[in-house]
Design an enzyme around this catalytic site. Sequence first.
Site, mmCIF file in Angstrom:
data_model
loop_
_atom_site.group_PDB
_atom_site.id
_atom_site.type_symbol
_atom_site.label_atom_id
_atom_site.label_comp_id
_atom_site.label_asym_id
_atom_site.label_seq_id
_atom_site.Cartn_x
_atom_site.Cartn_y
_atom_site.Cartn_z
ATOM 1 N N HIS A 35 -16.220 6.654 38.505
ATOM 2 C CA HIS A 35 -14.834 7.102 38.086
ATOM 3 C C HIS A 35 -14.465 7.852 39.386
ATOM 4 O O HIS A 35 -13.424 7.550 39.948
ATOM 5 C CB HIS A 35 -14.757 7.773 36.761
ATOM 6 C CG HIS A 35 -14.738 6.802 35.919
ATOM 7 N ND1 HIS A 35 -16.043 6.130 35.487
ATOM 8 C CD2 HIS A 35 -13.810 6.501 34.591
ATOM 9 C CE1 HIS A 35 -15.640 5.385 34.092
ATOM 10 N NE2 HIS A 35 -14.334 5.767 33.986
ATOM 11 N N HIS A 86 5.746 -7.972 -12.113
ATOM 12 C CA HIS A 86 4.905 -8.602 -11.063
ATOM 13 C C HIS A 86 3.429 -9.140 -11.330
ATOM 14 O O HIS A 86 3.131 -9.967 -10.974
ATOM 15 C CB HIS A 86 4.927 -7.566 -9.727
ATOM 16 C CG HIS A 86 5.894 -7.825 -8.774
ATOM 17 N ND1 HIS A 86 5.960 -8.978 -8.016
ATOM 18 C CD2 HIS A 86 7.097 -7.196 -8.559
ATOM 19 C CE1 HIS A 86 7.072 -9.050 -7.294
ATOM 20 N NE2 HIS A 86 7.879 -7.884 -7.440
ATOM 21 N N GLN A 128 9.487 -4.060 -11.462
ATOM 22 C CA GLN A 128 8.323 -3.832 -10.840
ATOM 23 C C GLN A 128 7.179 -4.326 -11.726
ATOM 24 O O GLN A 128 6.244 -5.010 -11.347
ATOM 25 C CB GLN A 128 8.088 -2.347 -10.774
ATOM 26 C CG GLN A 128 7.214 -2.138 -9.342
ATOM 27 C CD GLN A 128 7.658 -2.595 -8.447
ATOM 28 O OE1 GLN A 128 8.907 -2.721 -7.954
ATOM 29 N NE2 GLN A 128 6.873 -3.412 -7.520
ATOM 30 N N ASP A 173 13.933 -6.577 -2.066
ATOM 31 C CA ASP A 173 13.095 -7.892 -2.396
ATOM 32 C C ASP A 173 13.723 -9.236 -1.706
ATOM 33 O O ASP A 173 12.693 -9.934 -1.253
ATOM 34 C CB ASP A 173 12.719 -8.006 -3.764
ATOM 35 C CG ASP A 173 11.836 -6.983 -4.137
ATOM 36 O OD1 ASP A 173 11.267 -6.424 -3.637
ATOM 37 O OD2 ASP A 173 11.575 -6.858 -5.559
ATOM 38 N N GLU A 186 5.273 2.996 -2.927
ATOM 39 C CA GLU A 186 5.706 1.639 -2.142
ATOM 40 C C GLU A 186 7.542 1.716 -1.997
ATOM 41 O O GLU A 186 7.979 1.487 -0.980
ATOM 42 C CB GLU A 186 5.200 0.539 -2.476
ATOM 43 C CG GLU A 186 5.511 -0.921 -2.035
ATOM 44 C CD GLU A 186 5.072 -2.230 -2.659
ATOM 45 O OE1 GLU A 186 4.661 -2.008 -3.788
ATOM 46 O OE2 GLU A 186 5.152 -3.315 -2.170
ATOM 47 N N HIS A 187 7.973 1.641 -3.192
ATOM 48 C CA HIS A 187 9.417 1.651 -3.410
ATOM 49 C C HIS A 187 9.801 3.147 -4.054
ATOM 50 O O HIS A 187 9.167 3.157 -5.162
ATOM 51 C CB HIS A 187 9.959 0.510 -4.558
ATOM 52 C CG HIS A 187 9.387 -0.859 -3.943
ATOM 53 N ND1 HIS A 187 8.408 -1.311 -4.609
ATOM 54 C CD2 HIS A 187 9.783 -1.746 -2.954
ATOM 55 C CE1 HIS A 187 8.176 -2.636 -4.203
ATOM 56 N NE2 HIS A 187 9.012 -2.738 -2.966
#
Lengths: 430, 430
Positions: A420, A262, A259, A361, A327-328
């Site tokens: 209406h 990145h 991670q 991934d 996220e993960h």
Amino acid sequence: MSIRLSTADGNFEALFTELLATKREVSEEVGAVVAEVIARVREEGDAAVIDYTRRFDRFDPSVNGLRISAEEIAAAYEAVDKPTLEALKIARERIEAHHSRQLPSDLRYRDDAGVELGWRWTAIHTVGIYVPGGLASYPSSVLMNAVPARVAGVKRIVMTVPTPDGELNPLVLVAADIAGVTDIFRIGGAQAVAALAYGTETIPAVDKIVGPGNAYVAAAKRQVFGKVGIDMIAGPSEVLVVADPDNDPAWIAADLLAQAEHDSAAQSILMTTDAAFADAVEEAVQKQLETLPRAEIASASWRDFGAIILLNGLEEAPALIDRIAPEHLELATDVAEKLVLKIRNAGAVFIGRYTPEALGDYVAGSNHVLPTARSARFSSGLGVLDFMKRMSLLKAGPDQLRAIGPAAIALGRAEGLDAHARSVSIRLNA
Amino acid sequence: MSIRLSTADGNFEALFTELLATKREVSEEVGAVVAEVIARVREEGDAAVIDYTRRFDRFDPSVNGLRISAEEIAAAYEAVDKPTLEALKIARERIEAHHSRQLPSDLRYRDDAGVELGWRWTAIHTVGIYVPGGLASYPSSVLMNAVPARVAGVKRIVMTVPTPDGELNPLVLVAADIAGVTDIFRIGGAQAVAALAYGTETIPAVDKIVGPGNAYVAAAKRQVFGKVGIDMIAGPSEVLVVADPDNDPAWIAADLLAQAEHDSAAQSILMTTDAAFADAVEEAVQKQLETLPRAEIASASWRDFGAIILLNGLEEAPALIDRIAPEHLELATDVAEKLVLKIRNAGAVFIGRYTPEALGDYVAGSNHVLPTARSARFSSGLGVLDFMKRMSLLKAGPDQLRAIGPAAIALGRAEGLDAHARSVSIRLNA
């Protein structure tokens, strides 16, 4: 060294809250610049796109044309080695197989009053995929964005990718071709987003724009939202690894670094019940950094945003996980399956010791475009539904109108919307 | 008088394109003002919210408290007449019954390689519903936003509604109570959106904000997007009525006016194959306007944005409908069911002569929060999925990692992400 928290500490709540609030991105004030770029592209079309590309990407895209040609794509195939090509094809197939299971069902039924209700799902016609240039230009992301669109039935998939100094990334082009992208343009930045949203002489206007990008791209997507659909605004990536002391510290360290490499703004968090294990992981991280090509990025990420959270027991994990909304989420423990059922907020969960996040991934088949920055509290990873829309269907006959019409008339009148009410009553009094 | 187009005219394409591009809203530049409001609410909390409410809604909310009390809600019930209350309950029940069918299924399966994939849907924990004040403060909209949230399983539903001069709208409070709203605050504008997004001493921070509002509210939602989820940015309402000459012109006129009375920026379009029928509808519109309480609004809408499109035949309709991508589509023709199958872009379709759009506004059970301003090209009406998120699940064992891991390693290396590759290879070489 990462920071370390322990739920046993008296000040844990304050430190944990601070961890959650940590800003990992400098939010640049680029709104005004981006608004100007969008306005110019709307006004001048291709000319503005070409001008911005000259300026920011340092080459003249009018030489070879904004569109990347079939010949250039064919040449890209030549530049990709066979094992990588094969791996891309395996990934595409697995992503397609998994996402096919997300195709929604249409519905049509008649209720007790005889009213027919239902819906029909259809694909968005034209979708734009933004692919970043430079470090974050990943062929796997091309697959993750384009394949679900194809599965949904999107007819036209228009990709933009900046090519700084005019240099193409063969892997990205091949991935696009494999994934079924129909048009590729060598442009990026806010000008690409503007071109996709409004169209130019060369670039077709799309209905929705997906894909990550820098601050300018994110601001542009925010500004064109409404004119076109957009996906989420992606932030730096993050992982939370919950690991009991029975794990090999080196495996867990590898996951944290996967991670961290990145982006220096990425975040890796380890949650464990054992301080000695935590020490061993920290040590393994430092050791693995020595041989990691992207050590500079990864060590900055681990130093600035890495964290180890010590728990008294794994039963403390779910509540904290939901607040982090990672996220993960890796669950490297024998009780992973039990934990999963107690968790609500996570983009993707990787269950057990043999499911490193990197599997997801690339080749597992699930999508790697996932909600970052705690947005798993309210959003999902990218999927087929993001490329479809649901048309609501309603059908009544005279009897049904008689049955439920009076309530509609009452509410119309109560809201002061007499036309209406009349549109119902005129049919009842016929 | 509305404008009239005919597909038989040589300049139809130009006029139709112009009609599609017509801007019905003045886009006010309120971004900077809204940014300041949000910053102050983040900084000062309740104090800022109270101050803005004093200024914009002309009363001091600290007197009775920002929260609308159980006593005030009980009093609201007293102020609503019984038929209206019953109609609200019918609406709630029908909306609940229909939306229950939107609950998604979880999935878990093992693929050919033995990899386990799947997902789990869970509800968003806390949702904020913005309800406008004044003319557009509709109890039906409260139901349409809150009931799907309840069906999804949202635990806490926080509603804000401005109460100019401190005056409560009993219908809105009763609708909120019936729908299961858990907290109601007497605030509105950008300050309400900011309070919901960031929380204050009194107002809980939510995970997602839904509901329509004015330009300030829309800008605020755009700015807090990412910190919280938001629904679509709603524009003025619109209807496209496709009617053959066998219809009673008065019925069709009533439907066009039901849309037009919402807002002078609303749009009603009639598509028909018969010029004499078009004349008759136009005449009926003028006649009905004479007795319509909101005639001023409706006639402005019909005059400025109303349109009649003459077709050579109904087979021309689907392509034009898809380009208009109307929020509401009425198909008042015997071939309605055939037409539906050819249409892709519409928020909701009302099939046949006895399904006036107003039925769907109130009691049919389907949602009346629908994509406006051509956004049916890429988005759906509000539904249960808007209040849930999908957590991706992945599980591999040693055998699966051996089977698909090498492709992940190849792609990780190809992307220059060696720690990704290592997190897989370290487990394979163990």
